[in-house]
Design a protein around this motif. Structure first.
Motif, PDB file in Angstrom:
ATOM      1  N   ARG A  68       0.816  -1.185  -0.069  1.00  0.00           N
ATOM      2  CA  ARG A  68       0.016   0.105  -0.010  1.00  0.00           C
ATOM      3  C   ARG A  68       0.916   1.281   0.059  1.00  0.00           C
ATOM      4  NH1 ARG A  68      -4.850  -1.185   4.197  1.00  0.00           N
ATOM      5  NH2 ARG A  68      -5.239   1.173   3.806  1.00  0.00           N
ATOM      6  N   LYS A  69       0.155   2.539  -0.386  1.00  0.00           N
ATOM      7  CA  LYS A  69       1.075   3.743  -0.390  1.00  0.00           C
ATOM      8  C   LYS A  69       1.086   4.004   0.876  1.00  0.00           C
ATOM      9  CE  LYS A  69       2.173   7.174  -3.327  1.00  0.00           C
ATOM     10  NZ  LYS A  69       2.964   7.053  -4.489  1.00  0.00           N
ATOM     11  N   PRO A  70       2.733   4.715   1.237  1.00  0.00           N
ATOM     12  CA  PRO A  70       2.866   5.082   2.511  1.00  0.00           C
ATOM     13  C   PRO A  70       2.165   6.411   2.803  1.00  0.00           C
ATOM     14  CG  PRO A  70       4.800   4.657   1.379  1.00  0.00           C
ATOM     15  CD  PRO A  70       3.677   4.578   0.195  1.00  0.00           C
ATOM     16  N   LEU A  71       1.820   6.617   4.009  1.00  0.00           N
ATOM     17  CA  LEU A  71       1.016   7.608   4.527  1.00  0.00           C
ATOM     18  C   LEU A  71       1.927   8.615   5.451  1.00  0.00           C
ATOM     19  CD1 LEU A  71      -1.642   9.471   5.093  1.00  0.00           C
ATOM     20  CD2 LEU A  71      -2.080   7.766   7.106  1.00  0.00           C
ATOM     21  N   LEU A  72       1.961   9.866   5.009  1.00  0.00           N
ATOM     22  CA  LEU A  72       2.730  10.626   5.908  1.00  0.00           C
ATOM     23  C   LEU A  72       1.611  11.685   6.734  1.00  0.00           C
ATOM     24  CD1 LEU A  72       6.032  12.807   5.142  1.00  0.00           C
ATOM     25  CD2 LEU A  72       4.249  13.863   6.273  1.00  0.00           C
ATOM     26  N   LEU A 154      11.972  11.549   4.357  1.00  0.00           N
ATOM     27  CA  LEU A 154      10.363  11.377   4.104  1.00  0.00           C
ATOM     28  C   LEU A 154       9.979  10.207   3.227  1.00  0.00           C
ATOM     29  CD1 LEU A 154       9.584  15.185   3.508  1.00  0.00           C
ATOM     30  CD2 LEU A 154       9.423  14.052   5.716  1.00  0.00           C
ATOM     31  N   VAL A 155       8.967   9.689   3.740  1.00  0.00           N
ATOM     32  CA  VAL A 155       8.481   8.697   2.694  1.00  0.00           C
ATOM     33  C   VAL A 155       7.806   8.978   1.239  1.00  0.00           C
ATOM     34  CG1 VAL A 155       7.718   6.831   4.769  1.00  0.00           C
ATOM     35  CG2 VAL A 155       5.874   8.662   3.779  1.00  0.00           C
ATOM     36  N   ASN A 156       7.632   8.223   0.348  1.00  0.00           N
ATOM     37  CA  ASN A 156       7.312   8.606  -0.882  1.00  0.00           C
ATOM     38  C   ASN A 156       5.670   8.219  -1.130  1.00  0.00           C
ATOM     39  OD1 ASN A 156       7.032   9.348  -3.570  1.00  0.00           O
ATOM     40  ND2 ASN A 156       7.899   7.427  -4.385  1.00  0.00           N
ATOM     41  N   GLY A 157       4.814   8.959  -0.269  1.00  0.00           N
ATOM     42  CA  GLY A 157       3.480   8.830  -0.222  1.00  0.00           C
ATOM     43  C   GLY A 157       2.857   9.821  -0.440  1.00  0.00           C
ATOM     44  N   LEU A 158       1.801   9.872   0.531  1.00  0.00           N
ATOM     45  CA  LEU A 158       0.764  11.010   0.576  1.00  0.00           C
ATOM     46  C   LEU A 158       0.863  11.658   1.718  1.00  0.00           C
ATOM     47  CD1 LEU A 158      -2.334   9.149  -1.155  1.00  0.00           C
ATOM     48  CD2 LEU A 158      -0.593  10.740  -2.292  1.00  0.00           C
ATOM     49  N   GLY A 159       0.844  12.964   1.963  1.00  0.00           N
ATOM     50  CA  GLY A 159       0.860  13.785   2.877  1.00  0.00           C
ATOM     51  C   GLY A 159      -0.123  14.452   3.583  1.00  0.00           C
ATOM     52  N   TYR A 160      -0.393  14.470   4.949  1.00  0.00           N
ATOM     53  CA  TYR A 160      -1.440  15.187   5.614  1.00  0.00           C
ATOM     54  C   TYR A 160      -0.998  15.863   6.818  1.00  0.00           C
ATOM     55  CZ  TYR A 160      -4.406  12.308   2.435  1.00  0.00           C
ATOM     56  OH  TYR A 160      -5.013  12.132   1.431  1.00  0.00           O
ATOM     57  N   GLY A 318      -3.868  31.881   3.285  1.00  0.00           N
ATOM     58  CA  GLY A 318      -2.790  33.059   3.492  1.00  0.00           C
ATOM     59  C   GLY A 318      -1.802  32.809   4.414  1.00  0.00           C
ATOM     60  N   GLY A 319      -1.829  31.726   5.095  1.00  0.00           N
ATOM     61  CA  GLY A 319      -0.557  31.277   5.954  1.00  0.00           C
ATOM     62  C   GLY A 319       0.239  30.024   5.516  1.00  0.00           C
ATOM     63  N   GLY A 320       1.460  29.935   5.963  1.00  0.00           N
ATOM     64  CA  GLY A 320       2.474  28.981   5.709  1.00  0.00           C
ATOM     65  C   GLY A 320       2.340  27.644   7.116  1.00  0.00           C
ATOM     66  N   SER A 321       2.760  26.591   6.468  1.00  0.00           N
ATOM     67  CA  SER A 321       2.843  25.602   7.339  1.00  0.00           C
ATOM     68  C   SER A 321       3.769  24.406   6.945  1.00  0.00           C
ATOM     69  CB  SER A 321       1.265  24.727   7.620  1.00  0.00           C
ATOM     70  OG  SER A 321       1.400  24.000   6.330  1.00  0.00           O
ATOM     71  N   ASP A 322       4.161  23.488   7.758  1.00  0.00           N
ATOM     72  CA  ASP A 322       5.131  22.785   7.380  1.00  0.00           C
ATOM     73  C   ASP A 322       5.029  22.006   6.056  1.00  0.00           C
ATOM     74  OD1 ASP A 322       6.992  22.852   9.597  1.00  0.00           O
ATOM     75  OD2 ASP A 322       5.770  21.617  10.802  1.00  0.00           O
ATOM     76  N   ALA A 323       3.558  21.888   5.699  1.00  0.00           N
ATOM     77  CA  ALA A 323       3.417  21.444   4.388  1.00  0.00           C
ATOM     78  C   ALA A 323       3.807  22.168   3.059  1.00  0.00           C
ATOM     79  CB  ALA A 323       1.625  21.339   4.233  1.00  0.00           C
ATOM     80  N   ASN A 324       4.177  23.379   3.329  1.00  0.00           N
ATOM     81  CA  ASN A 324       5.051  24.221   2.315  1.00  0.00           C
ATOM     82  C   ASN A 324       6.177  23.506   2.023  1.00  0.00           C
ATOM     83  OD1 ASN A 324       3.246  26.331   3.613  1.00  0.00           O
ATOM     84  ND2 ASN A 324       4.120  27.629   2.030  1.00  0.00           N
ATOM     85  N   PHE A 325       7.126  23.175   3.069  1.00  0.00           N
ATOM     86  CA  PHE A 325       8.179  22.523   2.639  1.00  0.00           C
ATOM     87  C   PHE A 325       8.350  21.029   2.431  1.00  0.00           C
ATOM     88  CE2 PHE A 325      10.233  25.998   4.963  1.00  0.00           C
ATOM     89  CZ  PHE A 325      11.152  26.466   3.972  1.00  0.00           C
ATOM     90  N   ILE A 326       7.300  20.516   2.904  1.00  0.00           N
ATOM     91  CA  ILE A 326       6.997  18.890   2.551  1.00  0.00           C
ATOM     92  C   ILE A 326       6.545  18.735   1.221  1.00  0.00           C
ATOM     93  CG2 ILE A 326       5.668  16.898   3.225  1.00  0.00           C
ATOM     94  CD1 ILE A 326       5.544  17.987   6.070  1.00  0.00           C
TER      95      ILE A 326
END
Length: 369
Positions: A68-72, A154-160, A318-326
């Motif tokens: 299965r696809k990895p989950l982050l 980081l895993v090669n998957g889908l991130g939340y 309008g705000g940044g989060s760690d998702a910007n870099f991930i």
């Protein structure tokens, strides 16, 4: 399926641990022990040497079906100030403080829901793929932790990322890039009462420059703001220095750069007109990201919201989060609303129902990925 009492107790335990940004050692040690006791593998990276913050980022792994696809799943462990000695209070199923500190639901509610989701899937023997949990330091300081981490970990998957405002069901698929603009304006000092003509006021230069800037809401993708200005010593001295701290941000990198250049031009022009000079330093703090609404990571987020009885709402922020870099590291990642309210204030609060719903959503995502 989840344990509401355990979820609330976990959250309360987390917010009582001081972890203002830059001082994450105690919360990091607590999380390392907690996840290892749950049977997960925990690695702390070595970015503390680079960032100077209280700990490194945590990479936590739960093995699963490798087909299965990895989950982050990601959160951050630091809080804004005032965040020392937090004493949570529960009133009408809403968790808050006595009004002298923040609560720290940003982002300890996200961490608590992940912990409860992991405990639930283990207890219920819910099938899942490989799961990686990344908990960063310094998110509240321009995403210091995620900017420093090694993307190859980081895993090669889908991130939340669990770190957005709004009711659970909101899905952020687009966020801006951000630049900080630091300016030191130089003038010429003189006695303000005897020979002001010989002086060049750095404060006057700053005033003219700011007056000629487009600020606030520039367009539907771009904003700019003067956050700090200071200079001078006494009323009888023409100020020869003035400091400005500003920012520009946009969902479009091109628009952000254009706004930064506009602000720089306003400063340099005012300095030249009034006989002064200016040193300008621009730092791009994080990149923008945009995840296609038709992508798998968004579609799973939408379906998970529907599965828990919420209406999904895909929006930009309008705000940044760690998702910007991930996202920049190559892992398609959206940000899920946590349901916290009035964050970064002493009136911050966390409705328990929203933590429950987010935990349910995370469990649904684990099933769907």
């Amino acid at each position: 399926m989840m344990n509401r009492t355990r979820l609330v107790n976990t959250f309360i335990e987390l917010v009582k641990i001081d972890s203002e940004t830059g001082h994450e050692r105690q919360i990091a040690d607590h999380l390392i022990e907690l996840f290892r006791n749950l049977g997960l593998t925990v690695v702390e990276d070595d970015t503390q040497k680079e960032t100077g913050f209280g700990a490194g980022n945590l990479f936590i792994t739960l093995d699963g079906d490798a087909t299965r696809k990895p989950l982050l799943l990601s959160c951050h462990m630091d809080t804004v100030t005032p965040g020392k000695g937090i004493e949570p209070i529960i009133t009408d199923d809403i968790i808050h403080t006595d009004g002298t500190t923040i609560l720290g639901a940003d982002d300890k509610a996200g961490i608590a829901t992940i912990i409860e989701a992991i405990q639930t899937i283990k207890e219920q023997n819910i099938e899942h793929g490989p799961i990686q949990i990344v908990i960063t330091v310094g998110e509240e300081s321009s995403l210091v932790g995620s900017s420093a981490l090694d993307g190859k970990m980081l895993v090669n998957g889908l991130g939340y990322a669990l770190d957005a405002g709004g009711k659970v069901g909101v899905i952020v698929n687009q966020a801006p890039t951000n630049a900080t603009i630091e300016v030191t304006i130089k003038g010429t000092t003189a006695h303000a009462g005897i020979e002001p003509e010989k002086g060049v006021s750095a404060i006057n230069i700053a005033s003219r420059a700011i007056n000629n800037m487009k600020l606030g809401r520039i367009d539907d993708e771009t904003t700019a703001n003067i956050g700090r200005i200071e200079g001078g010593e006494k009323t009888n001295i023409v100020a020869d220095k003035c400091y400005i701290l500003a920012e520009a941000r946009s969902l479009s990198e091109e628009k952000m750069n254009a706004q930064v250049n506009h602000m720089k031009e306003a400063i340099l022009t005012a300095a030249a007109e009034l006989g002064g000079s200016a040193d300008i330093n621009v730092t791009v703090n994080y990149p923008s990201f945009k995840v296609d609404e038709n992508s798998k990571v968004v579609q799973i987020a939408k379906q998970s919201a529907l599965n828990i009885g919420r209406t999904p709402d895909v929006i930009p922020t309008g705000g940044g989060s760690d998702a910007n870099f991930i996202n920049g590291y190559g892992v398609p990642t959206v940000v899920l609303a946590v349901g916290y309210e009035k964050i970064h204030t002493v009136n911050e609060c966390m409705p328990i129902i929203e933590m429950e719903k987010l935990t349910e959503q995370v469990i649904e995502i684990i099933k769907l990925v």
